[in-house]
Design an enzyme around this catalytic site. Sequence first.
Site, PDB file in Angstrom:
ATOM      1  N   LYS A 109       0.842  -1.207   0.000  1.00  0.00           N
ATOM      2  CA  LYS A 109       0.000   0.000   0.000  1.00  0.00           C
ATOM      3  C   LYS A 109       0.876   1.255   0.000  1.00  0.00           C
ATOM      4  O   LYS A 109       0.689   2.162  -0.787  1.00  0.00           O
ATOM      5  CB  LYS A 109      -0.910  -0.038   1.225  1.00  0.00           C
ATOM      6  CG  LYS A 109      -1.798   1.174   1.362  1.00  0.00           C
ATOM      7  CD  LYS A 109      -2.738   1.019   2.535  1.00  0.00           C
ATOM      8  CE  LYS A 109      -3.476   2.333   2.790  1.00  0.00           C
ATOM      9  NZ  LYS A 109      -4.402   2.254   3.906  1.00  0.00           N
ATOM     10  N   GLU A 133      10.523  -4.363   4.813  1.00  0.00           N
ATOM     11  CA  GLU A 133      10.700  -5.760   4.393  1.00  0.00           C
ATOM     12  C   GLU A 133      10.412  -5.931   2.902  1.00  0.00           C
ATOM     13  O   GLU A 133      11.166  -6.569   2.163  1.00  0.00           O
ATOM     14  CB  GLU A 133       9.756  -6.684   5.180  1.00  0.00           C
ATOM     15  CG  GLU A 133      10.054  -6.786   6.657  1.00  0.00           C
ATOM     16  CD  GLU A 133       9.279  -5.768   7.491  1.00  0.00           C
ATOM     17  OE1 GLU A 133       8.960  -4.673   6.963  1.00  0.00           O
ATOM     18  OE2 GLU A 133       9.023  -6.070   8.667  1.00  0.00           O
ATOM     19  N   GLY A 176      -4.852  -1.875   5.124  1.00  0.00           N
ATOM     20  CA  GLY A 176      -4.029  -3.007   4.696  1.00  0.00           C
ATOM     21  C   GLY A 176      -4.703  -4.351   4.932  1.00  0.00           C
ATOM     22  O   GLY A 176      -4.709  -5.229   4.065  1.00  0.00           O
ATOM     23  N   ARG A 177      -5.322  -4.520   6.104  1.00  0.00           N
ATOM     24  CA  ARG A 177      -5.926  -5.827   6.430  1.00  0.00           C
ATOM     25  C   ARG A 177      -7.275  -6.029   5.757  1.00  0.00           C
ATOM     26  O   ARG A 177      -7.917  -7.062   5.942  1.00  0.00           O
ATOM     27  CB  ARG A 177      -6.005  -6.010   7.941  1.00  0.00           C
ATOM     28  CG  ARG A 177      -6.633  -4.866   8.701  1.00  0.00           C
ATOM     29  CD  ARG A 177      -6.347  -4.992  10.193  1.00  0.00           C
ATOM     30  NE  ARG A 177      -6.797  -3.838  10.953  1.00  0.00           N
ATOM     31  CZ  ARG A 177      -6.098  -2.726  11.145  1.00  0.00           C
ATOM     32  NH1 ARG A 177      -4.902  -2.605  10.604  1.00  0.00           N
ATOM     33  NH2 ARG A 177      -6.569  -1.745  11.872  1.00  0.00           N
ATOM     34  N   GLU A 234      -4.873  -6.790  14.767  1.00  0.00           N
ATOM     35  CA  GLU A 234      -4.387  -5.459  14.393  1.00  0.00           C
ATOM     36  C   GLU A 234      -5.534  -4.449  14.530  1.00  0.00           C
ATOM     37  O   GLU A 234      -5.308  -3.271  14.772  1.00  0.00           O
ATOM     38  CB  GLU A 234      -3.840  -5.464  12.956  1.00  0.00           C
ATOM     39  CG  GLU A 234      -2.729  -4.446  12.743  1.00  0.00           C
ATOM     40  CD  GLU A 234      -2.018  -4.587  11.408  1.00  0.00           C
ATOM     41  OE1 GLU A 234      -0.808  -4.869  11.414  1.00  0.00           O
ATOM     42  OE2 GLU A 234      -2.646  -4.403  10.355  1.00  0.00           O
ATOM     43  N   HIS A 259      -5.003 -33.242  17.374  1.00  0.00           N
ATOM     44  CA  HIS A 259      -3.863 -34.037  17.847  1.00  0.00           C
ATOM     45  C   HIS A 259      -2.732 -33.154  18.344  1.00  0.00           C
ATOM     46  O   HIS A 259      -1.600 -33.623  18.516  1.00  0.00           O
ATOM     47  CB  HIS A 259      -3.384 -34.964  16.728  1.00  0.00           C
ATOM     48  CG  HIS A 259      -4.442 -35.941  16.322  1.00  0.00           C
ATOM     49  ND1 HIS A 259      -4.634 -37.155  16.953  1.00  0.00           N
ATOM     50  CD2 HIS A 259      -5.414 -35.847  15.384  1.00  0.00           C
ATOM     51  CE1 HIS A 259      -5.652 -37.775  16.399  1.00  0.00           C
ATOM     52  NE2 HIS A 259      -6.155 -37.004  15.449  1.00  0.00           N
ATOM     53  N   LYS A 296       9.290  -0.909  14.441  1.00  0.00           N
ATOM     54  CA  LYS A 296       9.822  -0.562  13.106  1.00  0.00           C
ATOM     55  C   LYS A 296      10.920   0.493  13.239  1.00  0.00           C
ATOM     56  O   LYS A 296      11.965   0.404  12.608  1.00  0.00           O
ATOM     57  CB  LYS A 296       8.712   0.034  12.242  1.00  0.00           C
ATOM     58  CG  LYS A 296       7.767  -0.947  11.612  1.00  0.00           C
ATOM     59  CD  LYS A 296       6.892  -0.189  10.610  1.00  0.00           C
ATOM     60  CE  LYS A 296       5.681  -0.991  10.197  1.00  0.00           C
ATOM     61  NZ  LYS A 296       4.735  -0.235   9.394  1.00  0.00           N
TER      62      LYS A 296
HETATM   63  O1  F6P Z   1       2.981  -2.884   9.811  1.00  0.00           O
HETATM   64  C1  F6P Z   1       1.637  -3.110   9.678  1.00  0.00           C
HETATM   65  C2  F6P Z   1       1.166  -2.786   8.311  1.00  0.00           C
HETATM   66  O2  F6P Z   1       1.011  -1.408   8.186  1.00  0.00           O
HETATM   67  C3  F6P Z   1      -0.130  -3.507   7.984  1.00  0.00           C
HETATM   68  O3  F6P Z   1      -1.255  -2.888   8.462  1.00  0.00           O
HETATM   69  C4  F6P Z   1      -0.046  -3.621   6.512  1.00  0.00           C
HETATM   70  O4  F6P Z   1      -0.945  -4.575   6.022  1.00  0.00           O
HETATM   71  C5  F6P Z   1       1.393  -4.006   6.349  1.00  0.00           C
HETATM   72  O5  F6P Z   1       2.065  -3.229   7.314  1.00  0.00           O
HETATM   73  C6  F6P Z   1       1.967  -3.818   4.974  1.00  0.00           C
HETATM   74  O6  F6P Z   1       1.930  -2.492   4.565  1.00  0.00           O
HETATM   75  P1  F6P Z   1       2.165  -2.098   3.055  1.00  0.00           P
HETATM   76  O7  F6P Z   1       1.100  -2.727   2.245  1.00  0.00           O
HETATM   77  O8  F6P Z   1       2.094  -0.606   3.038  1.00  0.00           O
HETATM   78  O9  F6P Z   1       3.519  -2.588   2.644  1.00  0.00           O
END
Ligand code: F6P
Length: 555
Positions: free
Chosen positions: A208, A214, A268-269, A354, A385, A513
């Site tokens: 987003k 990462e 995002g979620r 979240e 199990h 972060k």
């Molecule tokens: O760190 C949490 C978050 O902001 C989530 O809410 C989101 O889904 C994820 O990081 C990834 O964010 P992006 O799509 O901006 O890379």
Amino acid sequence: MASTPLTDNPIFRRLQTRHAETCSTTMRAQFASEPNRFQQFSMQAAGLTLDYSKNRIDRVTLDLLLDLARERDVEGHRHKLFAGEKINTTEQRAVLHTALRAPAGQTFVLDGQDVDTDVQAVLTRMQVFSEQVRSGAWTGRDGRAITDIVNIGIGGSYLGPKMVCQALRTFAHPRLTCHFVSNVDGHDLAAVLARVEPATTLFIIASKTFATAETMMNARSARSWFLQGGSNSDLAKHFVAVSTNLAGVTDFGINPANMFPFWDWVGGRYSIWSAIGLSVAVLVGFPAFRAFLDGAHQMDKHFQEAPLERNMPVLLAMLGVWYRNFHGSSSVSIAPYHQDLSLFAGYLQQLDMESNGKHVSAAGEPLTTASGPVIWGDTGTNGQHAYFQLLHQGSDLIPIDFIAVLGASHTLPGHQAALLANCFAQAEAFMRGKTADEVRTDLAEQGLDAARVEALMPHKTFPGNRPSNMVLMEALTPATLGALVALYEHKVFVQGVIWGINSFDQWGVELGKVLAKSIAQELTGAAQPAQHDSSTNALIALAKAALEHQPIAPD
Ligand code: F6P
């Protein structure tokens, strides 16, 4: 969101009394005395059946819970959600993911503008692109069709597409394999790169913000891996982006024509319904992706229109509130009895935790009750199990959501009946338990002497009275999956309203972060060691020594 402390609410207090009044009532006794309990406490909507009869409720309790929902103005908040009001107050954003799955032509006004035209335009582009990749018309750098899609993203830009691709894998195009890389741990990307061929691989950089550390590191490493055998001019055939950040995408070197946009009003979620679902559309085809959206829309309509007492997300939410705030349950276990839903509990973790993992109200005041529970689980029968022992006989009351699918997409004889038998048996066992007298009778019939019977009795007794919901569907299809995900989205929303919190921000992930960024610079020698605690200092020193011979990350 409501700002009156929940504990000051008279209905909340009445529910506290109700809990004390009913805590010795057993569901076993209720089932014995109420032959129509299933009829009374079950319902259908959007292709899903919810059996909530195996809960520690009666009509009086349920009516009180629904009164609480009315008192906290769930209906008013629901209206604000669909009306595009900026209910994500800390970020001043609307929450309009429901607009992404509505049929074309439905009006969703945001800041005086209808968002539908933009939404439909992106869907059309997704349709065209997914058909090109699936048909082989979209080719890689040597003219061959794409065989592998690598979605690089994390959080909502990973969990949704991966869960849905897994859930709908029986609909997958036979030539295509979808891979998902999320972790900054290079073992994740390295393992995928080892399995794919650059000339037939399509990377979808899904972010987003297009700034998540990462994802950007993985995207840069994937790009330099790709460029080892190709040129910059080939990138357009192999790298596309899904993002709200056009400048970031362009800076990275992805052609804006290869960017599928979405908007800041998609959390995002909640982004699986947006172009973040591109990998799904490519893998299972656009008609199936559209059916997934339509299934969710059916649940949206139900949530908007059904009275609270016949409203599936509201019922699920209020039952959760009953256990969280009155029975003290701190977690909810999710048990899908379908292997293709193996990632569903993980997906719900982000959606729920979240959203409702908050300790202050939307107005910034400390909450006076517990908020979101821990969400966890695994597929049945695997979980049986592993951890079901604790659910049956442990000291905590952990409500369980069973998700059962009646039909199978395989033809292996006997398996489906065995699977469903296990699912229903577990739900019944949690409800009934096994009394000391039943254990004694059983053991005596097996010929054990009285002393042995008494010694074993406490171990073999099950307290029972452990609540569960059963969400049932005829088959796992794009539409039922869409309805299922939307059901849980709205459940989480309703609970957020009850607790008076903003379910749409996620400031809690920020602190780690920021610290990771400064420690990363110390580890690479780009910054002088900062003052940490003695533990963190020692760990950094150990890592620095180990990292001395590691390759440097590409820019
Ligand atoms: O760190 C949490 C978050 O902001 C989530 O809410 C989101 O889904 C994820 O990081 C990834 O964010 P992006 O799509 O901006 O890379």
